[in-house]
Design an enzyme around this catalytic site. Structure first.
Site, short mmCIF file in Angstrom:
data_model
loop_
_atom_site.label_atom_id
_atom_site.label_comp_id
_atom_site.label_asym_id
_atom_site.label_seq_id
_atom_site.Cartn_x
_atom_site.Cartn_y
_atom_site.Cartn_z
N LYS A 197 0.85 -1.20 0.00
CA LYS A 197 0.00 0.00 0.00
C LYS A 197 0.88 1.24 0.00
CE LYS A 197 -3.50 2.50 2.58
NZ LYS A 197 -4.54 2.45 3.59
N LYS A 250 -1.96 -1.72 -3.95
CA LYS A 250 -2.85 -0.56 -3.94
C LYS A 250 -2.05 0.73 -3.98
CE LYS A 250 -5.70 1.76 -0.62
NZ LYS A 250 -6.10 1.84 0.73
C1 PBG Z 1 -7.40 3.52 5.15
C2 PBG Z 1 -7.61 3.30 3.69
C3 PBG Z 1 -7.40 4.19 2.62
C4 PBG Z 1 -7.90 3.57 1.49
C5 PBG Z 1 -8.36 2.31 1.88
N1 PBG Z 1 -8.14 2.15 3.25
C6 PBG Z 1 -6.93 5.58 2.55
C7 PBG Z 1 -5.72 6.03 3.19
O1 PBG Z 1 -4.74 5.31 3.36
O2 PBG Z 1 -5.74 7.20 3.54
C8 PBG Z 1 -7.96 4.18 0.12
C9 PBG Z 1 -8.92 3.57 -0.83
C10 PBG Z 1 -9.27 4.41 -1.99
O3 PBG Z 1 -8.70 5.49 -2.24
O4 PBG Z 1 -10.18 3.98 -2.71
N2 PBG Z 1 -6.19 3.33 5.67
#
Ligand code: PBG
Length: 325
Positions: A197, A250
């Site tokens: 991520k 992601k």
């Molecule tokens: C929370 C989280 C995020 C997303 C999914 N879980 C955002 C972040 O890290 O601030 C993003 C998903 C998306 O943009 O569709 N930690």
């Protein structure tokens, strides 16, 4: 004898049937996971202005979004929650009366065949919006956060989640969550970790929808640097070692190289998350007339499969499943 003109690749593309027969990668409804934002209250369906097509749903209204998804062939849902209260430690994340837990109970009962995945993170639940609790110096306290995440996972498993999806990016969270689940009798519950991520600019609409923007600073102290492919792969493989059952990459398409690298390094299933910013790129291109809707969406999401992701998490899941049906 290995080149043109003896070999002519176009023989394999001479008509639609032969092209169909030779299709290597497919996108099917069973590969798709639809994210849902659940909110408190009853009778609520509130569109998110900065995220067209996405709404907040109270648990009792979820049928309106889940039913068409299931009719189209989508069978898995990823739940995010908007709690009724926030505090420094994000304790509402493991409060059994909060929207995610309520939604899990409702969906488990109403749609026994659906796979329910619960996002486990603190950022929607903390008053400061970071993905964990804070140390006195204001940085996110890794090990104290592991204890909170473990409580979140157990609470979600109790409410009916089949799979827990930690998205906080603390070190050691998969191992800690695995131990907590096993310790509470939930050894059959899976972990789909957001293993790769990135600290990405593509989460904007999501943070509006989830009310989870950090109140100060950014997430670079825990999410991954987009410039560091070796570090990303190394970090993701640690989740595999700690017992993750599925790894998420992601955002998806900007990081398909990472998906392909992971595909070569692990036999765990991979999921690509087409995030909110990618959704808006596609949405805007379609709205401006520069991208043909069905073809554009199919090509974009098939690329995620081609890179090695068995699963695709996307806000377009219902529409795609309808196109593929
Ligand atoms: C929370 C989280 C995020 C997303 C999914 N879980 C955002 C972040 O890290 O601030 C993003 C998903 C998306 O943009 O569709 N930690």
């Amino acid at each position: 004898m290995s080149g043109f003109p003896v070999v002519r690749m176009r023989r394999l593309r001479q008509n639609r049937t032969i092209r169909d027969m030779l299709t290597e990668v497919t996108l099917e409804p069973r590969h798709l996971i639809l994210p849902l934002f659940v909110c408190p209250g009853e009778g609520v369906r509130a569109p998110v202005p900065s995220f067209p097509g996405v709404s907040h749903w109270s648990a009792d209204m979820l049928r309106e979004v889940v039913e068409p998804a299931i009719q189209s062939g989508v069978r898995a849902f990823l739940l995010f929650g908007l709690p009724t209260y926030k505090d420094e430690d994000g304790t509402s994340a493991f409060d059994d009366g909060q929207p995610v837990q309520r939604a899990l109970r409702f969906l488990r009962e109403s749609y026994p065949d659906a796979v329910l995945i619960a996002d486990a993170c603190m950022c929607e639940y903390t008053s400061h919006g970071h993905c964990g609790c804070l140390s006195p110096d204001g940085s996110v306290d890794n090990d104290a956060t592991l204890e909170l995440l473990s409580k979140v996972a157990v609470s979600q498993a109790k409410a009916g989640a089949h799979v827990i999806a930690p998205s906080d990016m603390m070190d050691g969270r998969v191992g800690a969550i695995r131990a907590a689940l096993d310790g509470e009798g939930f050894s059959g519950i899976g972990i789909m970790s957001y293993a790769a991520k990135q600290a990405s600019a593509f989460y904007g609409p999501f943070r509006d929808a989830a009310g989870s923007s950090p109140g100060f600073g950014d997430r670079k102290g825990y999410q991954l640097p987009c410039s560091n492919p070796r570090e990303i792969v190394r970090d993701a493989l640690m989740d595999a070692d700690e017992g993750a059952d599925i790894l998420i990459v992601k955002p998806a398409v900007p990081y398909l190289d990472i998906a392909a690298k992971l595909r070569a390094r692990t036999d765990l299933p991979l999921a690509g998350y087409v995030v909110s910013g990618e959704y808006m790129l596609l949405h805007s291109a379609i709205a401006s007339g520069s991208l043909e809707r069905a073809r554009g969406l199919l090509e974009y999401h098939t690329a995620v499969r081609r890179a090695g992701c068995g699963l695709v998490i996307t806000y377009f899941a219902t529409e795609l499943a309808g196109l593929l049906g």
